[in-house]
Write a protein that holds these residues in place. Structure first.
Motif, PDB file in Angstrom:
ATOM      1  N   LEU A 146       4.428 -37.308   7.410  1.00  0.00           N
ATOM      2  CA  LEU A 146       5.011 -38.387   8.079  1.00  0.00           C
ATOM      3  C   LEU A 146       6.168 -38.081   8.912  1.00  0.00           C
ATOM      4  CD1 LEU A 146       4.952 -41.256   5.565  1.00  0.00           C
ATOM      5  CD2 LEU A 146       3.253 -40.581   7.310  1.00  0.00           C
ATOM      6  N   SER A 147       6.884 -36.849   8.284  1.00  0.00           N
ATOM      7  CA  SER A 147       8.096 -36.287   8.886  1.00  0.00           C
ATOM      8  C   SER A 147       8.172 -34.812   8.367  1.00  0.00           C
ATOM      9  CB  SER A 147       9.235 -36.886   8.944  1.00  0.00           C
ATOM     10  OG  SER A 147       9.790 -37.315   7.441  1.00  0.00           O
ATOM     11  N   GLY A 148       8.974 -33.924   9.138  1.00  0.00           N
ATOM     12  CA  GLY A 148       9.190 -32.335   8.718  1.00  0.00           C
ATOM     13  C   GLY A 148       8.196 -31.749   8.790  1.00  0.00           C
ATOM     14  N   ILE A 149       8.156 -30.605   8.423  1.00  0.00           N
ATOM     15  CA  ILE A 149       7.075 -29.476   8.384  1.00  0.00           C
ATOM     16  C   ILE A 149       7.041 -28.949   7.022  1.00  0.00           C
ATOM     17  CG2 ILE A 149       6.164 -27.390   9.466  1.00  0.00           C
ATOM     18  CD1 ILE A 149       8.150 -27.749  11.623  1.00  0.00           C
ATOM     19  N   GLU A 150       5.715 -29.165   6.372  1.00  0.00           N
ATOM     20  CA  GLU A 150       5.387 -28.876   5.113  1.00  0.00           C
ATOM     21  C   GLU A 150       4.602 -27.342   5.142  1.00  0.00           C
ATOM     22  OE1 GLU A 150       3.576 -31.352   2.430  1.00  0.00           O
ATOM     23  OE2 GLU A 150       5.130 -32.912   2.643  1.00  0.00           O
ATOM     24  N   ASP A 151       5.250 -26.219   5.093  1.00  0.00           N
ATOM     25  CA  ASP A 151       4.589 -24.892   4.957  1.00  0.00           C
ATOM     26  C   ASP A 151       4.041 -24.730   3.762  1.00  0.00           C
ATOM     27  OD1 ASP A 151       4.431 -22.351   6.316  1.00  0.00           O
ATOM     28  OD2 ASP A 151       5.494 -21.564   4.674  1.00  0.00           O
ATOM     29  N   GLU A 152       2.642 -24.457   3.625  1.00  0.00           N
ATOM     30  CA  GLU A 152       1.961 -24.279   2.619  1.00  0.00           C
ATOM     31  C   GLU A 152       1.406 -22.827   2.418  1.00  0.00           C
ATOM     32  OE1 GLU A 152      -1.604 -26.724   0.473  1.00  0.00           O
ATOM     33  OE2 GLU A 152      -1.606 -26.665   2.782  1.00  0.00           O
ATOM     34  N   ILE A 153       1.668 -22.274   1.384  1.00  0.00           N
ATOM     35  CA  ILE A 153       1.042 -20.921   0.845  1.00  0.00           C
ATOM     36  C   ILE A 153      -0.162 -21.182  -0.183  1.00  0.00           C
ATOM     37  CG2 ILE A 153       1.511 -18.510   0.436  1.00  0.00           C
ATOM     38  CD1 ILE A 153       4.360 -18.981   1.374  1.00  0.00           C
ATOM     39  N   LEU A 154      -1.261 -20.577   0.088  1.00  0.00           N
ATOM     40  CA  LEU A 154      -2.355 -20.791  -0.637  1.00  0.00           C
ATOM     41  C   LEU A 154      -2.566 -19.241  -1.454  1.00  0.00           C
ATOM     42  CD1 LEU A 154      -4.583 -22.369   1.883  1.00  0.00           C
ATOM     43  CD2 LEU A 154      -3.272 -23.501   0.074  1.00  0.00           C
ATOM     44  N   TYR A 155      -3.129 -19.432  -2.491  1.00  0.00           N
ATOM     45  CA  TYR A 155      -3.184 -18.294  -3.636  1.00  0.00           C
ATOM     46  C   TYR A 155      -4.349 -18.222  -4.461  1.00  0.00           C
ATOM     47  CZ  TYR A 155       1.942 -17.883  -3.101  1.00  0.00           C
ATOM     48  OH  TYR A 155       3.430 -17.909  -2.342  1.00  0.00           O
ATOM     49  N   ARG A 156      -4.642 -17.170  -4.722  1.00  0.00           N
ATOM     50  CA  ARG A 156      -5.776 -17.006  -5.568  1.00  0.00           C
ATOM     51  C   ARG A 156      -5.252 -16.287  -6.889  1.00  0.00           C
ATOM     52  NH1 ARG A 156     -10.164 -14.800  -2.669  1.00  0.00           N
ATOM     53  NH2 ARG A 156     -10.594 -16.711  -2.408  1.00  0.00           N
TER      54      ARG A 156
END
Length: 157
Positions: free
Chosen positions: A82-92
């Protein structure tokens, strides 16, 4: 959402079907009160907006720079920004360490979904504004207390 969840499609198809619905009906910031949208200086805050046995809807509020630990979930999840920026890092999970397998910068209006396994990630608000996202989980998080299954304290290589 109730009709989608009741179809018992399986975790990943349910997450994607809910994402399609959310994409067409993403609410505005008024889904939370002005007080709820302030967040907390102590860390991100999750407000349970609706909960039943098969799914929950939460408004998550992130002040600039706030982040989660590396974690996974008890169920499928769909989220919309809805607002802001969610920076997502994916891992294994490699057993004795984690490896980064992807990154995404999620902007307002974007919707995505995922399901275990393969849902290990870390999320951070990288914008200068308070971030708000709507999360739908395939579990009763009011009863469970959280959507987090496990927090990972493994080195990243």
């Amino acid at each position: 959402m109730s009709r989608i969840v009741a179809r018992d499609l399986g975790a990943r198809p349910t997450a994607f079907a809910v994402a399609d619905l959310l994409r067409d009906h993403l609410p505005d910031l008024d889904v939370l009160t002005p007080h709820e949208r302030e967040g907390s200086p102590g860390g991100y805050v999750s407000h349970v907006l609706h909960a039943e046995d098969r799914f929950s809807i939460c408004g998550v509020v992130w002040r600039p720079g706030q982040e989660t630990p590396v974690h996974d979930h008890v169920s499928w999840c769909t989220f919309g920004i809805l607002s802001g920026i969610e920076d997502e890092i994916l891992y294994r999970d490699m057993g004795d360490h984690l490896i980064e397998i992807g990154r995404a910068a999620n902007h307002p209006g974007e919707v995505s979904g995922f399901a275990p396994p393969g849902d290990i990630h870390k999320v951070r608000n990288t914008s200068d504004e308070v971030g708000v996202s709507l999360h739908v989980y395939g579990a009763d998080v009011a009863r469970l207390g959280s959507s987090v299954r496990r927090v990972y304290d493994l080195p990243v290589r």
